[in-house]
Design a protein around this motif. Sequence first.
Motif, short mmCIF file in Angstrom:
data_model
loop_
_atom_site.label_atom_id
_atom_site.label_comp_id
_atom_site.label_asym_id
_atom_site.label_seq_id
_atom_site.Cartn_x
_atom_site.Cartn_y
_atom_site.Cartn_z
N GLY A 58 60.18 28.81 105.22
CA GLY A 58 61.72 28.25 104.94
C GLY A 58 61.79 27.80 106.73
O GLY A 58 61.21 27.20 107.26
N GLN A 61 60.37 29.96 109.65
CA GLN A 61 59.12 30.36 109.40
C GLN A 61 58.86 28.58 110.60
O GLN A 61 58.02 29.10 111.69
CB GLN A 61 58.43 29.91 108.51
N ASP A 349 51.96 30.09 103.63
CA ASP A 349 52.68 31.55 102.36
C ASP A 349 51.77 32.73 102.61
O ASP A 349 52.07 34.12 102.10
CB ASP A 349 52.00 30.74 101.28
N GLU A 396 59.96 30.08 100.18
CA GLU A 396 59.49 30.52 101.10
C GLU A 396 59.21 31.89 100.90
O GLU A 396 59.73 32.78 99.67
CB GLU A 396 61.39 31.15 102.09
N HIS A 429 58.29 36.53 97.73
CA HIS A 429 58.36 34.76 97.81
C HIS A 429 60.17 35.67 97.48
O HIS A 429 60.28 36.44 97.25
CB HIS A 429 58.11 33.74 96.58
N SER A 432 65.65 31.56 98.90
CA SER A 432 66.49 31.23 100.11
C SER A 432 66.46 29.78 99.59
O SER A 432 65.35 29.62 98.45
CB SER A 432 65.52 31.38 100.99
N VAL A 434 65.15 25.72 101.03
CA VAL A 434 64.25 25.47 101.84
C VAL A 434 64.90 24.37 103.09
O VAL A 434 65.50 23.55 102.24
CB VAL A 434 62.50 25.70 101.35
#
Length: 477
Positions: A58, A61, A349, A396, A429, A432, A434
Amino acid sequence: MHIRATSHVTGPGRAGAITAALALAMALAAAGNGEESGGAKAVGGAKNVVFLVGDGMGFNQIDAAALYQHGAAFSQVTVDPGAAGIERRPAEATQAYQHFPVAAAVTTYARGGGYDPRATWDTFGTVTEGATDSAAAATALATGQRTTNGSLGVDADGEPLTNLTERAAELGKATGVVTSVPFSHATPAGFVAHQRDRDDYHTIARQMIRDSEVDVVMGAGDPTRDDDGRERPRPEFTYIAEDDYRSLTDGDTRFELVRTRQEFQELATADDTPDQVFGLAPAGSTLQFERGGADRTEDGDPVPGARPYTAEPNPDVPTLAEMTGAALNVLGNASDEGIFLMVEGGAIDWAGHANELNRQIEEQIAFDEAVSTVVDWVERESDWGETLVVVTADHETGYLTGPGSDPRWTPLGGGKGELPEAAWNSTDHTNSLVPLYAKGPGATRLAHAATGEDPVRGAYLENTRIAGTVFDLWHAG
């Protein structure tokens, strides 16, 4: 000149500002990329397409890694419930893709789902509901059609969907997939295989090796190695069946097998390369994420406050950037018609699921370095008039925010070399939006597809429109 497809305007004039920003982005990005709006070059110019997918990546991150590396961030906001108040921190670009002329946000939901901007910002926990998995998201990115969670390259009825890799091969292009996780995992498989069960790794691997036309496959999943790259006492055939593995090692497939870091490095610069390569990195499940180290307890739990690289990286495993360079060199030599390559930063992830901020930063940095490798290749071996590069995510993971979020969304904090001030709000997960960044022929079409409006992230497009845009480019070309 870099004109963004997103807008930071708030208040009553926002919708008009987004429309104007998109129009200006399309016009000026086209000029900067050598595209002619509606002309032959914009249509036929996508000789090469490189897709880079940060699995679980996302906006935060990216910024967590940027804060640690550079002490700067690009997308930090404070948002009151209902987006009644939005305060944006000064943005500082630290990554090559943040200078791309087109930027937008992307939806990620699976078939039957949706994205509601108002609900997302009204209630903090909304995005933890109805999220896609990587299989359905990869299918949307690879085929332009949504499917159900768990399905790869097939529709809801199990019927195969044509993916970008297959279409590229029809056009005579060389194709490949590269990942930092097992090569038969959901995202690379979504660009090659057709399977209703993403966990049927043996069938997926067999399709990739024996039934597909893909020219390059690279990733982890070596049955003879553990997660620290050490030789196992006995092979574990989790991600590939024993007979298919033996066929690879015995030279009974169309691929030349590459296994050591040195071989990957040499392949990236060799003048004479095989047309088809299977790169099996010497690691059990991930290039680096699952290695042992002092940042984890004896039970494997993260040590609070541990910084990135507290655990020494395994020096015998190739980096994602090295594998990407090797794949680009092989594909570039294999066909005069162009290439299609998908590169996945898959363990972003895994770190999000585990809520391991230090290793999430490591994986994000590895992905960012792979993007830089692609940019260098374009500018050295190709040009932006014939190569489209898209950087995005499948979804995300971990709902990463600043500390003390809920009900208010708070920004990440911290300085260079410090573990950022951040909080995980999920181990799964989320729904959201991204990010998406694009440059090259077709990039302005992606900007045009961003017709949705989010009060915080600005203009957004459906993730299915990314593959749809490439299909349209190649069909018209």
